[in-house]
Motif scaffolding. Structure first.
Motif, PDB file in Angstrom:
ATOM      1  N   VAL A   5       0.842  -1.200   0.000  1.00 16.95           N
ATOM      2  CA  VAL A   5       0.000   0.000   0.000  1.00 16.95           C
ATOM      3  C   VAL A   5       0.879   1.251   0.000  1.00 16.95           C
ATOM      4  O   VAL A   5       1.565   1.529   0.992  1.00 16.95           O
ATOM      5  N   PRO A   6       0.888   2.020  -1.112  1.00 19.11           N
ATOM      6  CA  PRO A   6       1.658   3.259  -1.142  1.00 19.11           C
ATOM      7  C   PRO A   6       1.162   4.241  -0.086  1.00 19.11           C
ATOM      8  O   PRO A   6      -0.038   4.362   0.142  1.00 19.11           O
ATOM      9  N   THR A   7       2.092   4.916   0.546  1.00 16.24           N
ATOM     10  CA  THR A   7       1.746   5.857   1.615  1.00 16.24           C
ATOM     11  C   THR A   7       1.744   7.299   1.136  1.00 16.24           C
ATOM     12  O   THR A   7       1.773   8.213   1.949  1.00 16.24           O
ATOM     13  N   ALA A   8       1.676   7.519  -0.175  1.00 16.51           N
ATOM     14  CA  ALA A   8       1.721   8.876  -0.725  1.00 16.51           C
ATOM     15  C   ALA A   8       0.612   9.756  -0.172  1.00 16.51           C
ATOM     16  O   ALA A   8       0.801  10.948   0.018  1.00 16.51           O
ATOM     17  N   ARG A   9      -0.546   9.184   0.088  1.00 14.10           N
ATOM     18  CA  ARG A   9      -1.688   9.942   0.622  1.00 14.10           C
ATOM     19  C   ARG A   9      -1.945   9.551   2.061  1.00 14.10           C
ATOM     20  O   ARG A   9      -2.987   9.029   2.396  1.00 14.10           O
ATOM     21  N   CYS A  10      -1.041   9.806   2.918  1.00 11.74           N
ATOM     22  CA  CYS A  10      -1.156   9.376   4.317  1.00 11.74           C
ATOM     23  C   CYS A  10      -1.905  10.443   5.121  1.00 11.74           C
ATOM     24  O   CYS A  10      -1.312  11.210   5.859  1.00 11.74           O
ATOM     25  N   ASP A  11      -3.249  10.509   4.933  1.00  9.58           N
ATOM     26  CA  ASP A  11      -4.059  11.481   5.670  1.00  9.58           C
ATOM     27  C   ASP A  11      -5.231  10.754   6.336  1.00  9.58           C
ATOM     28  O   ASP A  11      -5.349   9.537   6.255  1.00  9.58           O
ATOM     29  N   ARG A  12      -6.109  11.486   6.998  1.00 11.42           N
ATOM     30  CA  ARG A  12      -7.201  10.857   7.741  1.00 11.42           C
ATOM     31  C   ARG A  12      -8.202  10.129   6.829  1.00 11.42           C
ATOM     32  O   ARG A  12      -8.696   9.065   7.177  1.00 11.42           O
ATOM     33  N   GLN A  13      -8.506  10.689   5.653  1.00 11.54           N
ATOM     34  CA  GLN A  13      -9.422  10.024   4.721  1.00 11.54           C
ATOM     35  C   GLN A  13      -8.796   8.709   4.248  1.00 11.54           C
ATOM     36  O   GLN A  13      -9.470   7.682   4.165  1.00 11.54           O
ATOM     37  N   VAL A  54       1.337  -3.876   3.833  1.00 13.93           N
ATOM     38  CA  VAL A  54       2.707  -3.383   3.921  1.00 13.93           C
ATOM     39  C   VAL A  54       2.729  -1.943   3.440  1.00 13.93           C
ATOM     40  O   VAL A  54       2.331  -1.656   2.301  1.00 13.93           O
ATOM     41  N   ALA A  55       3.176  -1.018   4.296  1.00  9.18           N
ATOM     42  CA  ALA A  55       3.315   0.383   3.913  1.00  9.18           C
ATOM     43  C   ALA A  55       4.492   0.497   2.942  1.00  9.18           C
ATOM     44  O   ALA A  55       5.562  -0.056   3.181  1.00  9.18           O
ATOM     45  N   LEU A  56       4.291   1.227   1.847  1.00 16.59           N
ATOM     46  CA  LEU A  56       5.292   1.347   0.792  1.00 16.59           C
ATOM     47  C   LEU A  56       5.472   2.810   0.431  1.00 16.59           C
ATOM     48  O   LEU A  56       4.502   3.484   0.091  1.00 16.59           O
ATOM     49  N   GLY A  57       6.697   3.313   0.523  1.00 12.94           N
ATOM     50  CA  GLY A  57       6.934   4.699   0.144  1.00 12.94           C
ATOM     51  C   GLY A  57       8.189   5.250   0.775  1.00 12.94           C
ATOM     52  O   GLY A  57       9.023   4.505   1.304  1.00 12.94           O
ATOM     53  N   PRO A  58       8.329   6.580   0.735  1.00 12.46           N
ATOM     54  CA  PRO A  58       9.486   7.213   1.363  1.00 12.46           C
ATOM     55  C   PRO A  58       9.436   7.005   2.879  1.00 12.46           C
ATOM     56  O   PRO A  58       8.353   6.893   3.451  1.00 12.46           O
ATOM     57  N   GLU A  59      10.599   6.955   3.496  1.00  9.94           N
ATOM     58  CA  GLU A  59      10.631   6.756   4.944  1.00  9.94           C
ATOM     59  C   GLU A  59       9.914   7.913   5.628  1.00  9.94           C
ATOM     60  O   GLU A  59      10.217   9.071   5.395  1.00  9.94           O
ATOM     61  N   PRO A  60       8.921   7.596   6.472  1.00 11.73           N
ATOM     62  CA  PRO A  60       8.101   8.646   7.081  1.00 11.73           C
ATOM     63  C   PRO A  60       8.782   9.308   8.275  1.00 11.73           C
ATOM     64  O   PRO A  60       9.693   8.750   8.879  1.00 11.73           O
ATOM     65  N   ASP A  61       8.289  10.505   8.598  1.00  8.48           N
ATOM     66  CA  ASP A  61       8.762  11.159   9.811  1.00  8.48           C
ATOM     67  C   ASP A  61       8.000  10.570  11.001  1.00  8.48           C
ATOM     68  O   ASP A  61       7.161   9.686  10.843  1.00  8.48           O
ATOM     69  N   PHE A  73      -0.663  -0.690  10.307  1.00 12.89           N
ATOM     70  CA  PHE A  73       0.471  -1.240   9.560  1.00 12.89           C
ATOM     71  C   PHE A  73       1.510  -1.790  10.528  1.00 12.89           C
ATOM     72  O   PHE A  73       1.953  -1.098  11.435  1.00 12.89           O
ATOM     73  N   ARG A  74       1.905  -3.051  10.307  1.00 14.70           N
ATOM     74  CA  ARG A  74       2.970  -3.673  11.097  1.00 14.70           C
ATOM     75  C   ARG A  74       4.225  -3.881  10.264  1.00 14.70           C
ATOM     76  O   ARG A  74       5.280  -4.167  10.798  1.00 14.70           O
ATOM     77  N   TYR A  75       4.092  -3.781   8.934  1.00 16.32           N
ATOM     78  CA  TYR A  75       5.205  -4.056   8.031  1.00 16.32           C
ATOM     79  C   TYR A  75       5.393  -2.882   7.085  1.00 16.32           C
ATOM     80  O   TYR A  75       4.445  -2.156   6.786  1.00 16.32           O
ATOM     81  N   SER A  76       6.636  -2.727   6.594  1.00  9.27           N
ATOM     82  CA  SER A  76       6.916  -1.603   5.705  1.00  9.27           C
ATOM     83  C   SER A  76       8.041  -1.935   4.732  1.00  9.27           C
ATOM     84  O   SER A  76       8.856  -2.832   4.978  1.00  9.27           O
ATOM     85  N   LEU A  77       8.074  -1.180   3.645  1.00 11.91           N
ATOM     86  CA  LEU A  77       9.169  -1.167   2.682  1.00 11.91           C
ATOM     87  C   LEU A  77       9.404   0.296   2.346  1.00 11.91           C
ATOM     88  O   LEU A  77       8.559   0.941   1.729  1.00 11.91           O
ATOM     89  N   TRP A  78      10.551   0.838   2.788  1.00 10.22           N
ATOM     90  CA  TRP A  78      10.849   2.243   2.543  1.00 10.22           C
ATOM     91  C   TRP A  78      11.768   2.381   1.337  1.00 10.22           C
ATOM     92  O   TRP A  78      12.645   1.550   1.108  1.00 10.22           O
TER      93      TRP A  78
END
Length: 185
Positions: free
Chosen positions: A61-69, A89-96, A108-113
């Motif tokens: 799942v790309p995290t490009a739109r990581c907002d409440r909606q 799996v969260a997929l995208g740039p490493e988040p803050d 989300f318990r898993y990620s690919l940055w």
């Protein structure tokens, strides 16, 4: 069932929605021997999971739109995934820090940055698509690596790489099937 057939029996779903930077990822997933399906958005991904044919075990799942909606749409996808056994799996740039908190609260318990290495991609896909939950080798807590190695058996040797380690052993990545009872240097 051989390793290649086992992987192709464990399809991976990639959401390629707006803002997602997933160019080439589907091909890389296929190159690793996994069956790959793409969906244009979260709603079609939820429908694909619910249909269960083929049964999806891993959703990138790309995290490009990581907002409440987005978080509300993920909640519905997660509910469907829980019924079908799929992991997100969260997929995208490493988040803050704030984005990480939002991702954790979305379940989300898993990620690919990014940049996603082949070793990290293979590690997560193998881990999340194992066919049998009792598979001790894949169920053990594992650490991804990218170590060069050489496998030797019966006087033959082959260059390989160790891409995953655990206290129960290592998993090797080779171009072709490795030899049984090979010694790894």
């Amino acid at each position: 069932m051989g390793d290649e057939e086992e992987r192709s029996a464990r399809p991976v779903l990639l959401i390629e929605g707006p803002g997602a930077r997933t160019d080439g990822l589907g091909g890389r997933i296929r190159d690793l021997g996994f069956e790959f399906h793409a969906c244009p958005d979260l709603e079609s991904a939820e429908a694909a999971l619910a249909a269960g044919d083929p049964p999806i075990r891993c959703v990138l799942v790309p995290t490009a739109r990581c907002d409440r909606q987005w978080k509300r749409a993920i909640k519905a996808l997660r509910r469907t995934g829980a019924r079908t056994g799929a992991e997100l799996v969260a997929l995208g740039p490493e988040p803050d820090r704030a984005e990480r908190k939002l991702l954790r609260s979305a379940g989300f318990r898993y990620s690919l940055w990014e940049p996603v290495s082949d070793a990290a991609l293979r590690f997560q896909l193998n881990r999340l698509t194992r066919v049998n939950a009792d598979d001790e080798i894949r169920a053990a807590r594992r650490v991804p690596t990218a170590l060069a190695a050489r496998a030797t058996a019966g006087g033959r040797s082959r260059d390989t790489s160790v891409y995953s380690l655990s206290e129960s052993g290592a998993i090797l990545a080779t171009r072709r099937a490795c030899m049984n009872r090979a010694r790894v240097d």
